[in-house]
Motif scaffolding. Structure first.
Motif, short mmCIF file in Angstrom:
data_model
loop_
_atom_site.label_atom_id
_atom_site.label_comp_id
_atom_site.label_asym_id
_atom_site.label_seq_id
_atom_site.Cartn_x
_atom_site.Cartn_y
_atom_site.Cartn_z
N LEU A 259 24.92 38.67 49.17
CA LEU A 259 25.05 37.25 49.43
C LEU A 259 24.17 36.41 48.51
N ASP A 260 23.32 37.07 47.69
CA ASP A 260 22.53 36.31 46.74
C ASP A 260 23.41 35.80 45.59
N ASP A 261 24.57 36.36 45.42
CA ASP A 261 25.48 35.94 44.37
C ASP A 261 26.24 34.70 44.85
N PHE A 262 26.08 33.58 44.14
CA PHE A 262 26.69 32.32 44.60
C PHE A 262 28.21 32.40 44.59
N LEU A 263 28.77 33.21 43.71
CA LEU A 263 30.23 33.34 43.68
C LEU A 263 30.75 34.05 44.91
N VAL A 264 30.02 35.04 45.36
CA VAL A 264 30.42 35.76 46.58
C VAL A 264 30.36 34.82 47.77
N ARG A 265 29.29 34.03 47.86
CA ARG A 265 29.18 33.07 48.96
C ARG A 265 30.32 32.06 48.90
N ALA A 266 30.64 31.58 47.70
CA ALA A 266 31.73 30.61 47.56
C ALA A 266 33.06 31.22 47.98
N GLY A 267 33.30 32.45 47.55
CA GLY A 267 34.55 33.13 47.93
C GLY A 267 34.65 33.35 49.42
N LEU A 268 33.55 33.76 50.04
CA LEU A 268 33.54 33.96 51.49
C LEU A 268 33.76 32.64 52.23
N LEU B 80 44.07 32.68 49.22
CA LEU B 80 44.38 32.92 47.81
C LEU B 80 44.17 31.66 46.97
N SER B 81 44.48 30.50 47.54
CA SER B 81 44.25 29.24 46.83
C SER B 81 42.76 29.01 46.60
N GLY B 82 41.95 29.32 47.62
CA GLY B 82 40.51 29.17 47.48
C GLY B 82 39.94 30.06 46.41
N LEU B 83 40.33 31.33 46.43
CA LEU B 83 39.82 32.27 45.43
C LEU B 83 40.38 31.93 44.04
N GLY B 84 41.66 31.54 44.00
CA GLY B 84 42.25 31.16 42.72
C GLY B 84 41.61 29.90 42.15
N GLY B 85 41.28 28.95 43.02
CA GLY B 85 40.60 27.74 42.56
C GLY B 85 39.23 28.03 41.99
N LEU B 86 38.52 28.98 42.61
CA LEU B 86 37.22 29.39 42.08
C LEU B 86 37.36 29.98 40.68
N LEU B 87 38.36 30.85 40.49
CA LEU B 87 38.57 31.45 39.18
C LEU B 87 38.96 30.40 38.14
N LEU B 88 39.83 29.46 38.54
CA LEU B 88 40.23 28.39 37.62
C LEU B 88 39.02 27.54 37.22
N SER B 89 38.17 27.25 38.20
CA SER B 89 36.98 26.44 37.93
C SER B 89 36.05 27.13 36.96
N LEU B 90 35.87 28.44 37.12
CA LEU B 90 34.99 29.19 36.23
C LEU B 90 35.61 29.33 34.84
N TRP B 91 36.92 29.49 34.80
CA TRP B 91 37.61 29.72 33.53
C TRP B 91 37.68 28.45 32.68
N GLN B 92 38.00 27.32 33.33
CA GLN B 92 38.22 26.07 32.60
C GLN B 92 37.10 25.04 32.81
N ASP B 93 36.08 25.41 33.58
CA ASP B 93 34.96 24.49 33.87
C ASP B 93 35.47 23.19 34.50
N THR B 94 36.33 23.34 35.51
CA THR B 94 36.89 22.19 36.23
C THR B 94 36.20 22.06 37.59
N PRO B 95 36.27 20.88 38.24
CA PRO B 95 35.69 20.73 39.58
C PRO B 95 36.32 21.72 40.55
N THR B 96 35.50 22.40 41.32
CA THR B 96 36.00 23.50 42.11
C THR B 96 36.90 23.05 43.26
N GLY B 97 36.47 22.01 44.03
CA GLY B 97 37.28 21.55 45.15
C GLY B 97 38.68 21.15 44.71
N PRO B 98 38.81 20.22 43.74
CA PRO B 98 40.14 19.88 43.25
C PRO B 98 40.90 21.07 42.66
N SER B 99 40.20 22.01 42.04
CA SER B 99 40.87 23.19 41.48
C SER B 99 41.54 24.02 42.57
#
Length: 260
Positions: A2-11, A223-242
């Motif tokens: 849980l120290d990994d912020f990406l894991v927390r965001a995905g959860l 799936l939308s939540g996890l996909g939005g996280l990946l899109l945000s990391l890939w394209q450096d876009t705002p995560t919520g809107p992604s």
């Protein structure tokens, strides 16, 4: 882990979908989209209340969202023209909230995180609150599932079965306020209604039973939540809107597939 912020965001995204899936199904069935908007926009006013009273942000949001939801439900029961009333309440609550927050210059408040979410900054404690709130909503809906379905199908049928539609409406109001409180950090006040509606609308065309629709909405939301996280990391876009962009894309693809 849980120290990994990406894991927390995905959860957090998966936990939120557990609540928004089944609740979103009822929002779609009952055509409560604007109702959800009004409650979500009131969250910003809840942030201002929390800052003014030193309450936790989540508690302030819950109090104001619940007050807005109860007000809207009460006006609806009295026969008010809800399209205009909800439009006035939704935008007024957002405006009052933004103005109220501006009175706290000493507090470093990033309004964009409340409007569009900041899921990448979810802490362990906030993650626990997201899951606790989501499981509470899920338990509440599971407890009242059959009564909610009956009153959604027909209020006359509900009365004949000894079910009080106004009580079931209150259950939905409480569930919606809880979702707004836990979703504020994930997708923000302006996008909460989209997270409720889009996954449920996507699942609707592939479902044969209400339970199947609720379950598929959970999957689409996760799936939308996890996909939005990946899109945000890939394209450096705002995560919520992604997250909403991915959900809308899935909806468009599903609609195209059904019409093909």
């Amino acid at each position: 882990m849980l120290d990994d912020f990406l894991v927390r965001a995905g959860l957090a995204a998966v936990g939120l979908s557990l609540a928004t899936g089944p609740l979103g199904a009822f929002v779609v069935w009952r055509r409560m989209a604007y109702f959800g908007d009004a409650t979500a926009h009131a969250a910003v006013l809840g942030v201002a209340l929390a800052l003014a009273t030193d309450l936790p942000i989540g508690l302030g949001t819950l109090v104001v969202a619940l007050a807005m939801a109860v007000t809207v439900a009460g006006l609806s029961a009295r026969g008010w023209a809800m399209d205009t009333t909800l439009g006035v309440l939704a935008h007024s609550a957002l405006a009052f909230g933004l103005v109220a927050v501006s009175f706290f210059p000493a507090v470093r408040t990033d309004l964009s995180s409340y409007l569009f979410g900041d899921i990448l900054a979810v802490s362990r404690g906030e993650l626990g609150l997201v899951w606790l709130g989501a499981l509470a909503v899920l338990a509440l809906l599971a407890w009242r599932w059959q009564a909610l379905l009956t009153s959604t199908l027909s209020e006359d049928l509900a009365h004949a079965a000894g079910i009080r539609p106004d009580r079931e409406r209150l259950v939905l109001v409480i569930a919606l306020a809880l979702v707004v409180a836990v979703a504020l950090k994930v997708v923000g006040a302006l996008l909460i209604a989209a997270m409720l509606i889009i996954p449920a609308a996507t699942a609707r065309g592939f479902s044969r039973t209400p339970e199947m629709m609720a379950g598929l909405a959970v999957v689409v939301g996760a799936l939308s939540g996890l996909g939005g996280l990946l899109l945000s990391l890939w394209q450096d876009t705002p995560t919520g809107p992604s997250i909403i962009v991915v959900a809308a894309t899935v909806f468009a693809l599903a609609s195209f597939r059904r019409s093909a």
